[in-house]
Design a protein around this motif. Sequence first.
Motif, PDB file in Angstrom:
ATOM      1  N   SER A 876       0.911  -1.205   0.141  1.00  0.00           N
ATOM      2  CA  SER A 876      -0.097   0.093  -0.156  1.00  0.00           C
ATOM      3  C   SER A 876       1.095   1.310   0.011  1.00  0.00           C
ATOM      4  O   SER A 876       2.316   1.208   0.238  1.00  0.00           O
ATOM      5  CB  SER A 876      -0.833   0.034   1.136  1.00  0.00           C
ATOM      6  OG  SER A 876      -0.134   0.019   2.536  1.00  0.00           O
ATOM      7  N   PRO A 877       0.220   2.173  -0.317  1.00  0.00           N
ATOM      8  CA  PRO A 877       1.079   3.611  -0.466  1.00  0.00           C
ATOM      9  C   PRO A 877       1.559   3.867   1.069  1.00  0.00           C
ATOM     10  O   PRO A 877       2.753   4.413   1.431  1.00  0.00           O
ATOM     11  CB  PRO A 877       0.317   4.849  -0.753  1.00  0.00           C
ATOM     12  CG  PRO A 877      -1.002   4.069  -1.555  1.00  0.00           C
ATOM     13  CD  PRO A 877      -1.030   2.744  -0.834  1.00  0.00           C
ATOM     14  N   CYS A 921       2.231  -2.060  -8.761  1.00  0.00           N
ATOM     15  CA  CYS A 921       1.318  -1.692  -7.729  1.00  0.00           C
ATOM     16  C   CYS A 921       0.461  -0.417  -8.322  1.00  0.00           C
ATOM     17  O   CYS A 921       1.076   0.523  -8.363  1.00  0.00           O
ATOM     18  CB  CYS A 921       1.962  -1.411  -6.474  1.00  0.00           C
ATOM     19  SG  CYS A 921       2.977  -2.849  -5.785  1.00  0.00           S
ATOM     20  N   LEU A 924      -0.160   3.797  -6.836  1.00  0.00           N
ATOM     21  CA  LEU A 924       0.590   4.094  -6.094  1.00  0.00           C
ATOM     22  C   LEU A 924       0.966   5.559  -6.161  1.00  0.00           C
ATOM     23  O   LEU A 924       1.204   6.385  -5.376  1.00  0.00           O
ATOM     24  CB  LEU A 924       1.778   3.238  -5.635  1.00  0.00           C
ATOM     25  CG  LEU A 924       1.447   1.943  -5.004  1.00  0.00           C
ATOM     26  CD1 LEU A 924       2.656   1.335  -4.501  1.00  0.00           C
ATOM     27  CD2 LEU A 924       0.542   2.241  -3.681  1.00  0.00           C
ATOM     28  N   ASP A 925       1.265   5.867  -7.428  1.00  0.00           N
ATOM     29  CA  ASP A 925       1.814   7.184  -8.021  1.00  0.00           C
ATOM     30  C   ASP A 925       0.728   8.056  -8.616  1.00  0.00           C
ATOM     31  O   ASP A 925       0.304   7.471  -9.566  1.00  0.00           O
ATOM     32  CB  ASP A 925       3.099   6.870  -8.697  1.00  0.00           C
ATOM     33  CG  ASP A 925       3.891   8.393  -8.919  1.00  0.00           C
ATOM     34  OD1 ASP A 925       3.154   9.349  -9.594  1.00  0.00           O
ATOM     35  OD2 ASP A 925       4.991   8.377  -8.418  1.00  0.00           O
TER      36      ASP A 925
END
Length: 976
Positions: A876-877, A921, A924-925
């Motif tokens: 996760s972030p 993922c 996330l960004d």
Amino acid sequence: MALSGMRGLSVFISDIRNCQNKEQERLRVDKELGNIRTRFKNEKASTPYEKKKYVWKILYIYMLGYDVDFGHMEAVSLISAPKYPEKQVGYIVTSCLLNENHDFLRLAINTVRNDIIGRNETFQCLALTLVGNIGGREFAESLAPDVQKLLITSSCRPLVRKKAALCLLRLYRKNPDVMNVDGWSDRMAQLLDERDLGVLTSSMSLLVALLSNNHEAYWSCLPKCVKVLERLARNQDVPQEYTYYGIPSPWLQVKTMRALQYFPTVEDPNTKRSLFEVLQRILMGTDVVKNVNKNNASHAVLFEALALVMHLDAEKEMMSQCVALLGKFIAVREPNIRYLGLENMTRMLMVTDVQDIIKRHQAQIITSLKDPDISIRRRALDLLYGMCDVSNAKEIVEEILQYLSSADFAMREELSLKAAILAEKFAPDLSWYVDVILQLIDKAGDFVSDDIWFRVVQFVTNNEDLQTYAALKVREYVDKPAIHETMVKLSAYILGEYSHLLARRPGCSPKEIFGIIHEKLPTVSTSTIPILLSTYAKILMHTQPPDPELQNQILAVFGKYGSCIDAEIQQRAVEYRALSRKGAALMDILAEMPKFPERQSALIRKAEDSEADTAEQSAIKLRAAQQQTSNALVVTDQRPANGTPSVGQLSLVKVPSVSNVDQNTAEQGVTQANGALTVVDPQPPSTPSADLLGDLLGPLTIEGLPSATVQPEPNLASGLEGGWNAAADALAIAPVEEQSNIVQPIGEIAERFHALCLKDSGVLYEDRYIQIGIKAEWRAQHGQLVLFLGNKNIAPLISVQALILPPSHLKMELSVVPETIPPRAQVQCPLEVINLRPSRDIAVLDFSYKFGTHVVNPKLRLPAVLNKFLQPIQVSPEEFFPQWRSLSGPPLKLQEVVRGVRPMPLVEMANLFNSFRLTVCPGLDPNPNNMVASTTNYSENTRAMLCLVSRFKKFVYCAFVFKAISVFYGEPHDGN
């Protein structure tokens, strides 16, 4: 057996014949054995006559089937008797009662040798007959020189010499070292000039055995063999006693042509011309007559001549003549001749440019498929299977499907398998292939293996254009009131995955699809119910907007089976019921199945005959096996001819290079052939050999088709190729030693190694003699590999050795490797691997074996590389960015820029990451041009170690919590 003068033996035989039942016979035998045992105990009272009589009785009792556990010593002692009657009894009874490993035989070696070297020809014949029947390794070591001397001595009578030749053949088979190759090549050539056909026939048997092990030493015998055939074909100087129904010595003709098949070619033009003239005479002079014995002899010569014609690759005119002759044979009424014609026509398929000629007889071959004799039907099926290609595939497959309904149950499984393989290999389009398999399952469901419907599922999954058509076809079949369970499995799978593509068609709504499938549920076995439950869950997931009534029906089914006694059914029902309440989450969990990986067809391997060849079979069969290739629909992971590989080919997904690599190591790697750790012979094989290891991927037999995704541009592919070679050459590898006897490998070893770095099974190494395959499973820091060592030849591989040279970071343990691999056999050698700590070093397999005069010693890199010990993980972030920012720089955080490579799209970069077992993922960004990936590295010392990768627009950063391991490709740096 001479009974004159032995009244006691005659009376005993009469008593046995007069017994009313088996019990009386047993009592009479027991009484006689007791009397003989008493006589033998009082040996001084036994005269040579009595001992001979009692030994004869023992032999007779043994021939009746009773166990005889005494009298062996008395039989052996009679061998040393000075008179012929006693010596004859000793030799005959010893040959019958004892085997080559019996301890009593050692007592007779000296006596047998004295008889062989003596001047009494009768005693010589008795001794040679004994050794030729039961002589073992000890006899070979002690008597071979004396037997060889008898064979080449011209003063001996032909009767003794031909027995000596057969005796020497027995000794050579027991111990080949007794024959000195250098000394016997000229002597064998001299023996072939022998005028006596008895000696010549026995010598030819010996020559065939010698040639089967080493034909190169006996090239001088080739023209002599041709002269023998000329002599027989022209019926020159052939005595009447060696003529069988007008055929001059057919046994010698067969053996001579068998010997010629061990020579790869006939170089001398005069010899070749003479040989073809003889073969032409045999082909023209053979016809079917009423006399069975003459037919048998002439056909034995003819079919051996056909094998020799195929071996020598005669001109097309002679090949056409052979096929025309066989065409006459398959049309006659005699079943034995039809069988031989079909069998030899199947062998003719091994020769190039003959298949079109054989197709002219296709109608007659199809007629033989309905012959009353099942053996003829099998041969006809084999021939149809071998002659099938794109031009006649539809016709042959349709004939097989038509015949399937009336075929014997013993043949239906073979018919189904071969029809499925032909449809796969020569399908003009995939829709026709699906039609054929559905008909096959409908007509012979009990005889259709799971491999076949697995294969259909794989084709449909890997081809989007086929999915709607396949779903529509199975929808038609599932409407039938009674269908086979295999059809239920296939229909349920395809409709579960793709029934939503038919939603707008009449009768194809989700509720209707569920209804017709659910009707089959009470009729299926326990093993099929899990598939149906998965189908229900898929239908529920595809139903948009949700249908409350359908949902209640499916949930009721899940609830019913939630308490099933079968653990698999119960678990699926409970989990699907719980997942169906998750709403939108069900879409992600039950998403459409991904494409299957590409690998070779297991159906084709299943159909091949695994029976090993004997040492005396024609060399054409071995050569054809080495040249056989597959035309299946599946494309394996080999480089295309145009050099533009597809993304779906795993062998072309490359590992990036590491910065600041050791240039000396890289240069050393470039000097190896194809980047492989071996030096090769400049003589390459003409064609790749068939894969003897079969499907190395375990029970899942379906394979992937070529992917239809975007193909990389040539410049990008070449850039990846260069990066891969740089990385591979920089690996820590063992040095290469020069080898004296070297064999050319088949295919590029470096490509095989690179492909295995990204997949868990495949071929690591292959040459003309052996194929080494690997199948692996990786769990955390542990790896379980199996090496498949397959002998591709009709002779054993000897002196097999395998040594693992592991780097310091790997703990590896290889099970015992057998010193000998039998002909056409495969052995499995498990290998345990434990990763102690992260490292880029590579383990090396130092493998060696001996085949004939060739000693092969390749050193092969094992694909126990860094990415095998990675385990993808989603973060996760909150987990990713704090740990990313806590790493300041090298060695925990590295950046790599590769210049000269075209920009890589995000999709291809994601595929590249997945190949290395990194999980992308998403989300996330916030920047869509950036990509974040994560994985976990496992080792014995550090346990789980989080690894993070962030790919920005210009760079790729690789950060490893606690320690940096490697770097990945990024886009060219423009100075920003």
